[in-house]
Design an enzyme around this catalytic site. Structure first.
Site, PDB file in Angstrom:
ATOM      1  N   TYR A   1      57.510  46.239  28.959  1.00  0.00           N
ATOM      2  CA  TYR A   1      57.989  45.008  29.575  1.00  0.00           C
ATOM      3  C   TYR A   1      56.876  44.393  30.425  1.00  0.00           C
ATOM      4  O   TYR A   1      56.427  44.975  31.408  1.00  0.00           O
ATOM      5  CB  TYR A   1      59.214  45.269  30.444  1.00  0.00           C
TER       6      TYR A   1
ATOM      7  N   SER B   1      71.395  43.184  25.516  1.00  0.00           N
ATOM      8  CA  SER B   1      71.681  41.799  25.103  1.00  0.00           C
ATOM      9  C   SER B   1      73.182  41.557  24.970  1.00  0.00           C
ATOM     10  O   SER B   1      73.660  41.113  23.910  1.00  0.00           O
ATOM     11  CB  SER B   1      70.962  41.469  23.791  1.00  0.00           C
ATOM     12  N   PRO B   2      73.957  41.821  26.016  1.00  0.00           N
ATOM     13  CA  PRO B   2      75.410  41.683  25.916  1.00  0.00           C
ATOM     14  C   PRO B   2      75.919  40.255  25.794  1.00  0.00           C
ATOM     15  O   PRO B   2      77.117  40.054  25.578  1.00  0.00           O
ATOM     16  CB  PRO B   2      75.903  42.325  27.214  1.00  0.00           C
TER      17      PRO B   2
ATOM     18  N   GLY C   1      73.298  37.303  17.049  1.00  0.00           N
ATOM     19  CA  GLY C   1      72.132  37.581  16.215  1.00  0.00           C
ATOM     20  C   GLY C   1      71.221  38.561  16.927  1.00  0.00           C
ATOM     21  O   GLY C   1      71.646  39.313  17.813  1.00  0.00           O
ATOM     22  N   PHE C   2      69.949  38.586  16.566  1.00  0.00           N
ATOM     23  CA  PHE C   2      68.998  39.489  17.219  1.00  0.00           C
ATOM     24  C   PHE C   2      68.633  38.908  18.577  1.00  0.00           C
ATOM     25  O   PHE C   2      68.976  39.441  19.614  1.00  0.00           O
ATOM     26  CB  PHE C   2      67.768  39.691  16.328  1.00  0.00           C
TER      27      PHE C   2
ATOM     28  N   GLU D   1      68.952  35.151  18.859  1.00  0.00           N
ATOM     29  CA  GLU D   1      69.125  33.762  18.443  1.00  0.00           C
ATOM     30  C   GLU D   1      69.640  32.865  19.561  1.00  0.00           C
ATOM     31  O   GLU D   1      69.467  31.656  19.525  1.00  0.00           O
ATOM     32  CB  GLU D   1      70.071  33.704  17.237  1.00  0.00           C
TER      33      GLU D   1
END
Length: 305
Positions: free
Chosen positions: A52, A215-216, A220-221, A223
């Site tokens: 990160y 990514s809650p 898409g991945f 998007e």
């Protein structure tokens, strides 16, 4: 903040983890205010990774929280390693070097949890076991887990690794819920019945591994965010209806939907906005009814057989 036991460990953690992937987008004063706001909410579990910001996110965090031994005792630190430029690397040499770098950047002597990041196709589990043993003996890592791995990959590691693997970070949201849908659509001739993860949800519950959804809010991945998106009008209407009932934001309900699952997940939130952080933390106080949970699930386009 409500807490849960992380996997099979005795580590009590808040139900919401604070992801620090974007903390390098903040100025120093902003980062300090954000970290302090998280602590005030009881969100003292901070998730990092050595990639990160090329490591800068860990450095910025350590400065923002003014890391001292006294501060360190009040927080729970998790980081990840294994992703390198153009490749994945679970070699003993890389894991050990990565952890040393992580500890230096975070200005701490130990990690509460270390996760192996994306699966390495060339993994030699014997080397992972040697690395974990060395890190544990040296007091550099107290607990271990994985990220984005399926049951058989975990079983392969467990054949050699003696430490319990207590957590698995996996992509999961209301709109990315295949791990839930394929369990609902068993033996059906539709796409939802296709198992893409080896029944990782049931496996995790059976083996006392905490799923940490990342990514809650994404569809898409990467998007975009489904909240407020004109691509998901029915879903947003359903979420807003429930949010109005409880007097909270749609952000709160999106996290509460994950927390309602009996697998006792720990969502990793990535927003650096303090108001959104607080809204996510409020989900700890909300317990959706079965009817509300399924209404939101169906509104995302998921069909019941």
């Amino acid at each position: 903040m409500r807490t849960i036991q992380l996997g099979s460990s005795q580590l009590e953690v808040p139900v919401v983890a604070v992801g620090c992937m974007r903390i390098n987008s903040l100025s120093k004063p902003e980062a300090e205010r954000f970290v302090q706001a998280a602590l005030e909410e009881g969100a003292n579990f901070f998730d990092h990774a050595d990639i990160y910001g090329g490591g800068t996110c860990e450095e910025i965090f350590a400065e923002a929280i003014h890391m001292t031994p006294a501060v360190r005792e009040q927080i729970i630190l998790q980081s990840k390693c294994g992703i390198r430029s153009g490749m994945f690397d679970f070699s003993k040499e890389h894991i050990l070097a990565s952890v040393d770098g992580i500890l230096k950047r975070l200005n701490t002597e130990y990690l509460d949890v270390l996760l192996l990041h994306r699966p390495d196709a060339l993994v030699e589990p014997e080397e992972v076991a040697e690395a974990f043993d060395q890190l544990e003996r040296a007091g550099k890592v107290r607990h271990f887990g994985v990220s984005n791995q399926n049951p058989m990959q975990i079983e392969l590691l467990k054949r050699y690794v003696k430490q319990p693997l207590i957590a698995n970070q996996l992509q999961l949201s209301i709109t990315n819920a295949n791990m839930i849908s394929n369990g609902i659509n068993v033996n059906m001739e539709n796409n939802a019945a296709i198992g893409r993860d080896g029944s990782i949800l049931d496996y995790s519950r059976l083996h006392d591994m905490t799923i940490q959804p990342w990514s809650p809010f994404q569809y898409g991945f990467f998007e975009g965010v489904f909240l407020g998106s004109d691509k998901f009008p029915e879903l947003n209407q359903a979420i807003d209806t429930v949010a109005t009932k409880y007097g909270v934001s749609n952000t709160t309900i999106a996290i509460a939907w994950l927390l309602r699952h009996p697998a006792k997940m720990q969502p990793v939130i990535g927003s650096m906005n303090i108001d959104r952080l607080k809204d996510c933390c409020k989900a700890s106080e909300i317990y959706l009814t079965r009817e509300e949970w399924y209404a939101i699930y169906r509104a995302a386009g998921n069909k019941l057989p």
